[in-house]
Motif scaffolding. Structure first.
Motif, PDB file in Angstrom:
ATOM      1  N   ASN A  36      45.483  61.527  17.190  1.00  0.00           N
ATOM      2  CA  ASN A  36      44.360  61.334  17.723  1.00  0.00           C
ATOM      3  C   ASN A  36      43.850  60.195  18.460  1.00  0.00           C
ATOM      4  O   ASN A  36      43.367  59.601  19.136  1.00  0.00           O
ATOM      5  CB  ASN A  36      43.245  62.062  16.866  1.00  0.00           C
ATOM      6  N   GLN A  39      45.680  58.289  20.885  1.00  0.00           N
ATOM      7  CA  GLN A  39      45.571  58.956  22.309  1.00  0.00           C
ATOM      8  C   GLN A  39      43.867  58.190  22.893  1.00  0.00           C
ATOM      9  O   GLN A  39      44.153  57.746  23.704  1.00  0.00           O
ATOM     10  CB  GLN A  39      45.446  60.540  22.301  1.00  0.00           C
ATOM     11  N   SER A  40      43.322  57.923  21.543  1.00  0.00           N
ATOM     12  CA  SER A  40      42.042  57.510  21.853  1.00  0.00           C
ATOM     13  C   SER A  40      41.846  55.688  22.541  1.00  0.00           C
ATOM     14  O   SER A  40      41.676  55.830  23.594  1.00  0.00           O
ATOM     15  CB  SER A  40      40.992  57.944  20.905  1.00  0.00           C
ATOM     16  N   MET A  42      45.428  54.835  24.111  1.00  0.00           N
ATOM     17  CA  MET A  42      45.284  54.534  25.199  1.00  0.00           C
ATOM     18  C   MET A  42      44.171  55.230  26.169  1.00  0.00           C
ATOM     19  O   MET A  42      44.400  55.400  28.056  1.00  0.00           O
ATOM     20  CB  MET A  42      46.795  56.136  25.267  1.00  0.00           C
ATOM     21  N   ASN A  43      43.742  56.222  26.383  1.00  0.00           N
ATOM     22  CA  ASN A  43      42.347  56.630  26.815  1.00  0.00           C
ATOM     23  C   ASN A  43      41.490  55.520  27.032  1.00  0.00           C
ATOM     24  O   ASN A  43      41.046  55.141  28.902  1.00  0.00           O
ATOM     25  CB  ASN A  43      41.561  58.050  26.928  1.00  0.00           C
ATOM     26  N   ALA A  44      41.238  54.483  26.412  1.00  0.00           N
ATOM     27  CA  ALA A  44      40.197  53.762  26.584  1.00  0.00           C
ATOM     28  C   ALA A  44      40.515  52.555  26.733  1.00  0.00           C
ATOM     29  O   ALA A  44      39.689  51.335  27.742  1.00  0.00           O
ATOM     30  CB  ALA A  44      39.312  53.160  24.910  1.00  0.00           C
ATOM     31  N   GLY A  47      44.599  54.693  30.245  1.00  0.00           N
ATOM     32  CA  GLY A  47      45.726  54.636  30.720  1.00  0.00           C
ATOM     33  C   GLY A  47      47.267  54.387  30.281  1.00  0.00           C
ATOM     34  O   GLY A  47      46.722  53.505  30.215  1.00  0.00           O
ATOM     35  N   ASN A  77      52.830  59.361  27.167  1.00  0.00           N
ATOM     36  CA  ASN A  77      52.071  58.958  29.050  1.00  0.00           C
ATOM     37  C   ASN A  77      52.011  58.214  29.833  1.00  0.00           C
ATOM     38  O   ASN A  77      51.218  57.391  30.002  1.00  0.00           O
ATOM     39  CB  ASN A  77      50.651  58.225  27.786  1.00  0.00           C
ATOM     40  N   GLN A 146      35.776  57.281  22.233  1.00  0.00           N
ATOM     41  CA  GLN A 146      36.805  57.873  23.206  1.00  0.00           C
ATOM     42  C   GLN A 146      37.263  59.268  21.713  1.00  0.00           C
ATOM     43  O   GLN A 146      37.869  60.676  21.715  1.00  0.00           O
ATOM     44  CB  GLN A 146      37.766  57.222  23.191  1.00  0.00           C
ATOM     45  N   ILE A 150      37.366  63.854  22.082  1.00  0.00           N
ATOM     46  CA  ILE A 150      39.174  63.990  22.354  1.00  0.00           C
ATOM     47  C   ILE A 150      39.075  65.187  22.132  1.00  0.00           C
ATOM     48  O   ILE A 150      38.375  65.578  20.935  1.00  0.00           O
ATOM     49  CB  ILE A 150      39.956  63.106  21.584  1.00  0.00           C
ATOM     50  N   TYR A 153      45.578  65.746  22.986  1.00  0.00           N
ATOM     51  CA  TYR A 153      46.878  64.407  23.200  1.00  0.00           C
ATOM     52  C   TYR A 153      47.949  64.890  23.678  1.00  0.00           C
ATOM     53  O   TYR A 153      48.657  66.289  23.920  1.00  0.00           O
ATOM     54  CB  TYR A 153      46.419  63.650  22.133  1.00  0.00           C
ATOM     55  N   GLN A 154      48.487  64.169  24.205  1.00  0.00           N
ATOM     56  CA  GLN A 154      50.425  64.330  24.872  1.00  0.00           C
ATOM     57  C   GLN A 154      51.335  63.590  24.179  1.00  0.00           C
ATOM     58  O   GLN A 154      51.622  62.668  23.596  1.00  0.00           O
ATOM     59  CB  GLN A 154      49.881  63.220  26.538  1.00  0.00           C
TER      60      GLN A 154
END
Ligand code: G16
Length: 543
Positions: A36, A39-40, A42-44, A47, A77, A146, A150, A153-154
């Motif tokens: 989590n 991925q948070s 990477m999202n923030a 990407g 990702n 994020q 969330i 996740y990938q």
């Protein structure tokens, strides 16, 4: 090999913190927790597609497992490349350097710094940006947001990547480059310092003991001090990184590095002692019977940096965190250079360094560094001192005595109340905040309050504004008390009280700090009602 999306939901208690996310190791090992957070991040940052990252850590328990997860998630990702230290090892300053050297988009640093390691101890993860420094507040706030929203996740299904071999390999479309964790950082040090002068010092019989505390700096210290600068084998003690740091607490201060303090206080003490922490960014400096506080070390380095080749042109400016003593301020004034006071956390120095406003920074929490990277750097600080000692021919005690005669001495100590009930700690801080306006003009143990505030900071480069960074109480005559809650603890709340008193009378420069600070310590207790509110007889840790 295929990638898939795993449905998830926010896990309570993931926060931005002073330095990434720090939690109990078992929390990080819980299903989806690490994933989590990664991925948070990477999202923030918009990407990971096509991006290049550095990943490494201090070798603590779960370092290797976490790296495998980050590699699989980076591949899923769409990252283009991940650069890692061999066996997943990278000190924090070395990771910062690798990000800058390779112009990577950022780095995942696995460490809980000086906190103990092991399945029942602590783990941590922080993200550093393309400048090599810790994520700014805007990014850590975005990461926090994020983590609270969330849903998935990938991750790629793949066997573990072999991290033991230097070279290149692939994970799906993503390239993985495994590098020697030490070589690039050691080469950078050789550019900054007069290695010939330091080598001559060791050739002349100068003795150093460097305590790596079974954490990340062992291989770096052996390579630089023993293999390159000619210090005898055995100079580096506790030099093998262990997943549990040998059961120790690698926080380089007189309490936790007591083994080194004993060596330095013995009759046959070496000339110079130094230690670094779990991930190699903090440092401790101690001469024969002469401990140097981190605040004093910063001031001494500021006063003498011109003696070191990498800083021969002089410093553009210096910065310290707010609770760090004001010793460096007076050096800056004497040398007519700018001095910045920023909130606690190395991330606040980054924009000043990127803008060329400062090239020396330091914190009371044993961090010192320059713009050679965007992290504090333990080995760099030790080399700074070695270079200064080599050029001046003085002992640590002589350097300190001369410094205090020239600039005055800021007696300084920090008292920590650890693992307090969070509600008690928060109410204590709230009450202090509410009473700030009533303090000026009042006397406590003979000290008159001149001003009191809750420290706020506006970054002079990007104008970002930060509030609630600690209560400052300034007294007449250069004494100060700061009350602040730690941002790196993993259990309850830690209240830190930073105590300082300026002394310029040459006959009073060599007192015991706790004696010189007795009135300030008592004043702090009276202002905050420490003993009554905490129900404790005194602080757990005094540094
Ligand atoms: C981290 C930050 C430092 C900061 C310290 C403060 O250190 O990187 O810049 O001074 O936290 O800790 P606290 O909030 O507990 O007072 P490290 O070495 O733990 O990464």
């Amino acid at each position: 090999m295929s990638s898939h999306i795993v449905a998830t939901q926010p896990i309570a208690g993931q926060n931005a913190g002073t330095s990434g996310l720090r939690r109990k190791t078992r929390d990080f090992m819980a299903p989806h927790f690490l994933e989590n957070y990664v991925q948070s991040i990477m999202n923030a940052i918009g990407g990971a597609t096509g991006k290049r990252f550095v990943v490494g850590g201090d070798g603590r328990y779960f370092n290797d497992r976490a790296i495998q997860v980050i590699l699989r998630m980076a591949a899923a990702n769409g990252a283009a490349e991940v650069i890692s230290g061999q066996n997943g090892l990278l000190s924090t300053p070395a990771a910062s350097h690798l990000i800058r050297l390779n112009k990577a988009d950022g780095g995942f640093i696995l460490s809980a710094s000086h906190n103990p390691a092991g399945i029942d101890a602590d783990f941590g993860l922080k993200f550093n940006m393309g400048n090599g420094g810790p994520a700014t507040e805007a990014v850590t706030d975005a990461i926090l947001a994020q983590t609270q929203s969330i849903t998935a996740y990938q991750i790629t299904d793949a066997p573990d990547v072999d991290l033991t071999q230097i070279g290149q390999t692939e994970l799906g479309e993503m390239q993985i480059t495994i590098v020697d964790p030490v070589a690039d950082h050691a080469a950078l040090m050789a550019q900054l310092f007069d290695f010939d002068a330091i080598r001559a010092l060791f050739d002349g019989g100068f003795r150093l003991t460097f305590d790596a505390m079974h954490a990340a700096t062992g291989p770096y210290a052996k390579a630089i001090f023993e293999d390159t600068l000619g210090a005898p084998a055995g100079t580096v003690v506790n030099g093998t990184p262990l997943p549990d740091f040998g059961g120790g607490h690698p926080d380089p201060n007189p309490i936790w590095a007591s083994e080194l303090m004993d060596i330095m206080n013995a009759p046959d003490a070496p000339d110079f002692g130094a230690a670094s922490d779990g991930d190699g960014d903090r440092n401790m400096i101690v001469g024969r019977g002469a401990y140097v506080t981190p605040s004093d070390s910063l001031a001494v380095i500021a006063a003498n940096a011109h003696l070191v080749p990498g800083y021969a042109k002089g410093l553009s400016g210096v910065a310290r965190s707010m609770p760090t003593s004001t010793a460096v301020d007076r050096v800056a004034r004497a040398k007519d250079m700018p001095c910045f006071e920023v909130p606690t956390g190395w991330k606040f120095f980054g924009s000043l360094m990127d803008a060329g406003k400062v090239n020396l920074c330091g914190e009371e929490s044993a961090g010192t560094g320059s713009d050679h990277v965007r992290e504090k750097d333990g080995l760099w600080a030790v080399l700074m001192w070695l270079n200064i000692l080599a050029v001046t021919g003085q002992s640590v005690a002589d350097v300190m005595a001369q410094h205090w005669r020239t600039y005055g001495r800021n007696y300084y100590t920090r008292h920590d109340y650890e693992a307090l009930d969070k509600d008690i700690a928060n109410v204590l801080m709230d009450d202090l905040r509410a009473g700030l306006d009533t303090l000026p003009g009042k006397q406590f143990t003979g000290l008159e309050v001149m001003a009191a505030d809750d420290f706020a900071y506006t970054d002079p480069v990007d104008s970002s504004h930060t509030t609630g960074q600690g209560i400052r109480v300034m007294f007449a005559g250069g004494a100060r008390v700061v009350f602040r809650l730690s941002g790196t603890g993993t259990q309850g709340a830690t209240l830190r009280i930073y105590l300082e008193q300026l002394e310029t009378d040459v006959d009073r420069l060599h007192m015991e700090p706790e004696v010189a600070l007795a009135a300030v310590i008592q004043a702090a207790d009276q202002i905050a009602g420490l003993r009554d509110r905490t129900g404790r007889g005194g602080p757990e840790v005094k540094t």
